[in-house]
Scaffold this motif. Structure first.
Motif, PDB file in Angstrom:
ATOM      1  N   VAL A 160       0.867  -1.177   0.000  1.00  0.00           N
ATOM      2  CA  VAL A 160       0.000   0.000   0.000  1.00  0.00           C
ATOM      3  C   VAL A 160       0.905   1.230   0.000  1.00  0.00           C
ATOM      4  O   VAL A 160       1.562   1.522   1.002  1.00  0.00           O
ATOM      5  N   ASP A 161       0.951   1.914  -1.115  1.00  0.00           N
ATOM      6  CA  ASP A 161       1.833   3.076  -1.273  1.00  0.00           C
ATOM      7  C   ASP A 161       1.123   4.318  -0.733  1.00  0.00           C
ATOM      8  O   ASP A 161       0.369   4.977  -1.442  1.00  0.00           O
ATOM      9  N   GLY A 162       1.349   4.604   0.516  1.00  0.00           N
ATOM     10  CA  GLY A 162       0.677   5.755   1.107  1.00  0.00           C
ATOM     11  C   GLY A 162       1.155   6.008   2.515  1.00  0.00           C
ATOM     12  O   GLY A 162       2.281   5.691   2.872  1.00  0.00           O
ATOM     13  N   TYR A 163       0.269   6.557   3.321  1.00  0.00           N
ATOM     14  CA  TYR A 163       0.606   6.909   4.703  1.00  0.00           C
ATOM     15  C   TYR A 163      -0.635   6.707   5.566  1.00  0.00           C
ATOM     16  O   TYR A 163      -1.760   6.577   5.048  1.00  0.00           O
ATOM     17  N   THR A 164      -0.457   6.647   6.872  1.00  0.00           N
ATOM     18  CA  THR A 164      -1.584   6.389   7.763  1.00  0.00           C
ATOM     19  C   THR A 164      -2.464   7.638   7.889  1.00  0.00           C
ATOM     20  O   THR A 164      -2.015   8.764   7.638  1.00  0.00           O
ATOM     21  N   VAL A 165      -3.701   7.421   8.296  1.00  0.00           N
ATOM     22  CA  VAL A 165      -4.654   8.537   8.399  1.00  0.00           C
ATOM     23  C   VAL A 165      -4.335   9.465   9.566  1.00  0.00           C
ATOM     24  O   VAL A 165      -5.028  10.464   9.771  1.00  0.00           O
ATOM     25  N   SER A 166      -3.285   9.143  10.326  1.00  0.00           N
ATOM     26  CA  SER A 166      -2.881  10.047  11.412  1.00  0.00           C
ATOM     27  C   SER A 166      -2.281  11.337  10.863  1.00  0.00           C
ATOM     28  O   SER A 166      -2.197  12.338  11.572  1.00  0.00           O
ATOM     29  N   HIS A 167      -1.849  11.342   9.584  1.00  0.00           N
ATOM     30  CA  HIS A 167      -1.220  12.522   8.968  1.00  0.00           C
ATOM     31  C   HIS A 167      -2.297  13.421   8.350  1.00  0.00           C
ATOM     32  O   HIS A 167      -2.422  13.528   7.126  1.00  0.00           O
ATOM     33  N   LYS A 168      -3.070  14.055   9.197  1.00  0.00           N
ATOM     34  CA  LYS A 168      -4.183  14.879   8.716  1.00  0.00           C
ATOM     35  C   LYS A 168      -3.688  16.049   7.864  1.00  0.00           C
ATOM     36  O   LYS A 168      -4.293  16.382   6.831  1.00  0.00           O
ATOM     37  N   ASP A 169      -2.596  16.686   8.288  1.00  0.00           N
ATOM     38  CA  ASP A 169      -2.064  17.824   7.526  1.00  0.00           C
ATOM     39  C   ASP A 169      -1.691  17.407   6.108  1.00  0.00           C
ATOM     40  O   ASP A 169      -1.955  18.135   5.146  1.00  0.00           O
TER      41      ASP A 169
ATOM     42  N   VAL B   5      -9.805   7.414  16.109  1.00  0.00           N
ATOM     43  CA  VAL B   5      -9.319   7.761  14.763  1.00  0.00           C
ATOM     44  C   VAL B   5     -10.150   8.899  14.187  1.00  0.00           C
ATOM     45  O   VAL B   5      -9.617   9.882  13.654  1.00  0.00           O
ATOM     46  N   LEU B   6     -11.468   8.781  14.299  1.00  0.00           N
ATOM     47  CA  LEU B   6     -12.366   9.800  13.737  1.00  0.00           C
ATOM     48  C   LEU B   6     -12.260  11.121  14.491  1.00  0.00           C
ATOM     49  O   LEU B   6     -12.376  12.196  13.897  1.00  0.00           O
ATOM     50  N   GLU B   7     -12.040  11.038  15.798  1.00  0.00           N
ATOM     51  CA  GLU B   7     -11.895  12.251  16.607  1.00  0.00           C
ATOM     52  C   GLU B   7     -10.711  13.083  16.128  1.00  0.00           C
ATOM     53  O   GLU B   7     -10.761  14.307  16.083  1.00  0.00           O
ATOM     54  N   GLN B   8      -9.630  12.391  15.740  1.00  0.00           N
ATOM     55  CA  GLN B   8      -8.437  13.092  15.271  1.00  0.00           C
ATOM     56  C   GLN B   8      -8.588  13.536  13.813  1.00  0.00           C
ATOM     57  O   GLN B   8      -8.165  14.620  13.430  1.00  0.00           O
ATOM     58  N   LEU B   9      -9.242  12.697  13.011  1.00  0.00           N
ATOM     59  CA  LEU B   9      -9.337  12.959  11.575  1.00  0.00           C
ATOM     60  C   LEU B   9     -10.449  13.939  11.235  1.00  0.00           C
ATOM     61  O   LEU B   9     -10.250  14.877  10.454  1.00  0.00           O
ATOM     62  N   CYS B  10     -11.617  13.725  11.806  1.00  0.00           N
ATOM     63  CA  CYS B  10     -12.777  14.573  11.488  1.00  0.00           C
ATOM     64  C   CYS B  10     -13.709  14.602  12.697  1.00  0.00           C
ATOM     65  O   CYS B  10     -14.698  13.853  12.735  1.00  0.00           O
ATOM     66  N   PRO B  11     -13.409  15.421  13.695  1.00  0.00           N
ATOM     67  CA  PRO B  11     -14.184  15.443  14.948  1.00  0.00           C
ATOM     68  C   PRO B  11     -15.661  15.765  14.757  1.00  0.00           C
ATOM     69  O   PRO B  11     -16.478  15.454  15.629  1.00  0.00           O
ATOM     70  N   GLU B  12     -16.018  16.377  13.618  1.00  0.00           N
ATOM     71  CA  GLU B  12     -17.423  16.720  13.393  1.00  0.00           C
ATOM     72  C   GLU B  12     -18.274  15.503  13.020  1.00  0.00           C
ATOM     73  O   GLU B  12     -19.509  15.564  13.041  1.00  0.00           O
ATOM     74  N   LEU B  13     -17.622  14.382  12.677  1.00  0.00           N
ATOM     75  CA  LEU B  13     -18.361  13.171  12.318  1.00  0.00           C
ATOM     76  C   LEU B  13     -18.665  12.360  13.575  1.00  0.00           C
ATOM     77  O   LEU B  13     -17.788  12.129  14.397  1.00  0.00           O
ATOM     78  N   ASP B  14     -19.917  11.914  13.705  1.00  0.00           N
ATOM     79  CA  ASP B  14     -20.342  11.189  14.900  1.00  0.00           C
ATOM     80  C   ASP B  14     -20.576   9.717  14.549  1.00  0.00           C
ATOM     81  O   ASP B  14     -21.538   9.366  13.867  1.00  0.00           O
TER      82      ASP B  14
END
Length: 576
Positions: free
Chosen positions: A268-277, A433-442
């Motif tokens: 998987v050529d990419g990076y983890t979803v922790s890299h929000k920036d 994960v969602l709290e860090q990536l997109c806190p507006e999603l419940d």
């Protein structure tokens, strides 16, 4: 669907394959090639010596940490496990997610056991691959990088390129790790058999079966020791839990390069979803990515019944804007019955129904003789009162909710099954994960909406109509017998075989009662007519419609008819 239904692995087939793998443990030292034995000559010698003195070594490590004087602080516990070796590091990693068993400070410290694991020699990794495949490295890969891209307590992962140009990663288990862990667990179970741990302090103390606890941990560890289990989990997940590979997916398994000790899958050529920036910098919307991940997770749990049991940030990658699930060493399972129970739990919470919540907890777990249902309902009501002022689902903290339900069950001596605990920890991880990536999603709102959708499907108009029809038919049959009964009775009276005792004290009250009965009988008939008419309207194309395509007027008619029927029949049955 992204995959052909005919190619899907059946759940029973998956379990059968996993059971066969688990009953076939290998002994590493007996199967090592001459080259690998040469590379590991010192390690094998040390392991043979260690087998004879391991019990004494473990006791000396405990003594060195002076645990009997001051007890274990979080840091002391972590360093002790590190000194004890891979088996205990793995146990620590498992326990790090069990906040239901350990205080949060200990869990946070044990999380560090997942980090900074020293890799082993790449030459050893190559020798293991060659032994497992029967081919030289150059025959398999056109490129194989010596520096691992990740190392863990049980193995490490190397990037490589196959001869056809396909980019892959190969996971290689640490040499001797299986034999070392099995020996450690053997010693642990012997020691545990000599120890009794009391769970409560009252006179009805119950003993905790430490051997069973250790055997459960051993089972989890054993599954991670065999790469074939993770490979099967990955294939099953890809073919059953991914409903649209254009939106979200997971790596492809290469069976010819997968054995009990190596596991090869697509890179998987990419990076983890922790890299929000970086996600934003690359032009992707974190909210859309988070929604895709959350919706798929809900699909796993509620539609498939199998879910990623360790969905932390490092196990969700992003490649060209598409999320990828990785690392299927642990996969959770919930049955349809479990899902229905969880559904009733959440719906009871939303309805502030304490008794319904208690019924759900009891049916989900195993109550003991100490469980007091009345006290449990009382405490459940107190628990629900906390959420009485919430304006909506978005105000509810999922992790706190899971912990509170677990604590409520524990306080009332109800042991929840392992799959619920695993699901709870998994929910908390994905919510983080969602709290860090997109806190507006419940996540809880998505989950609740899905449950409501499932609940609507359970509302079968045809079945309800059939049941009501049966009731009406039954009543009709009973009414049809009345003329015959009257004729027989009159005949018996005329022949002197029956007597009638009659006392007339007034006619006003009987007439009034007859009038009331007639009123509710008429209302019941109106309800039947309204119900039948509304069912007919349900098949007509009328606007407006509900979300499931049924004419709104038909739905309103059915609901009103049922309510009227219940009201009328209730009044009739109460009249004496």
């Amino acid at each position: 669907m992204a995959n052909n239904e005919n190619n899907k692995i059946d759940k029973d087939e998956l379990q059968k394959e996993l059971d066969e793998i688990k009953t076939d443990p290998d002994s590493e030292t007996e199967e090592m090639s001459a080259d690998l034995k040469g590379l590991l000559k010192k390690e094998i010698s040390d392991f043979r010596k260690r087998e004879k003195t391991r019990g004494a070594e473990m006791l000396s490590i405990f003594a060195a940490h002076n645990y009997y004087a001051n007890g274990f602080t979080p840091v002391e516990l972590r360093t002790t496990l590190e000194d004890l070796g891979p088996t205990y590091v793995k146990i620590g990693q498992i326990m790090s997610s069990r906040v239901d068993l350990l205080p949060e400070a200990y869990c946070e410290e044990l999380e560090k056991l997942r980090q900074n694991v020293k890799p082993f020699d790449s030459e050893v990794a190559k020798a293991i691959i060659e032994q497992e495949t029967g081919k030289k490295i150059d025959e398999i890969y056109q490129e194989f990088r010596d520096e691992p891209i990740g190392a863990a307590s049980m193995g490490q992962v190397h990037y490589a390129v196959l001869k056809d140009g396909t980019r892959v990663v190969t996971k290689v288990m640490r040499p001797l790790i299986a034999d070392m862990m099995r020996e450690d667990y053997r010693i642990l179970k012997k020691l545990a058999g000599l120890v009794n741990v009391v769970s409560d302090s009252d006179e009805d103390d119950q003993m905790i079966d430490l051997v069973s606890v250790i055997e459960e941990m051993e089972k989890v560890t054993e599954e991670e020791l065999d790469c074939r289990i993770e490979a099967n989990n990955t294939k099953f997940f890809k073919e059953n839990c991914i409903d649209d590979e254009e939106k979200i997916t997971c790596p492809t398994v290469y069976d010819d390069l997968t054995t009990s000790r190596i596991f090869t899958m697509s890179f998987v050529d990419g990076y983890t979803v922790s890299h929000k920036d970086k996600i934003i910098e690359d032009g992707y919307d974190p909210l859309e990515i988070g929604k895709t991940v959350a919706e798929n997770y809900v699909h796993q749990v509620l539609d498939v019944g199998y879910f990623h049991a360790d969905p932390h940030q490092g196990n969700i990658m992003l490649s060209k804007g598409k999320p990828y699930w990785i690392d299927f060493g642990m996969i959770g399972h919930v049955s349809e019955k479990d899902i229905n129970t969880i559904q009733s739990l959440i719906l009871s919470l939303l309805a502030m129904d304490a008794e319904g919540l208690v019924n759900g907890i009891i049916s989900l777990g195993a109550a003991s003789s100490k469980t007091n249902r009345d006290k449990l309902i009382e405490d459940a009501q107190t628990f629900l009162n906390k959420y009485d002022g919430t304006k909506g689902i978005s105000d509810i903290d999922m992790s706190e909710l899971v912990d509170e339900i677990t604590e409520l069950a524990s306080d009332h001596h109800i042991s929840l099954p392992g799959q619920f605990t695993m699901l709870g920890r998994s929910l908390i991880a994905i919510e983080g994960v969602l709290e860090q990536l997109c806190p507006e999603l419940d996540l809880f709102e998505l989950l609740s909406n899905k449950l409501v959708e499932r609940n609507k499907k359970d509302f079968d108009i045809k079945e309800i109509a059939a049941n009501i029809g049966k009731e009406i038919l039954g009543t009709g049959r009973k009414i049809g017998k009345i003329p015959g009964f009257l004729a027989d009775s009159l005949g018996a009276i005329s022949k002197g075989k029956a007597k009638i005792n009659m006392e007339i004290t007034g006619y006003e009250e009987p007439l009034e009662r007859i009038g009331i009965y007639l009123k509710y009988v008429v209302l019941s008939l109106i309800a039947c007519v309204l119900f039948i008419g509304s069912c007919i309207l349900a098949s007509v194309d009328l606007e407006p419609k509900t979300v499931n395509g049924m004419p709104l007027i038909a739905v309103i008619g059915i609901i009103f008819a049922i309510a009227l029927a219940i009201y009328s029949v209730g009044k009739l049955t109460k009249k004496k």
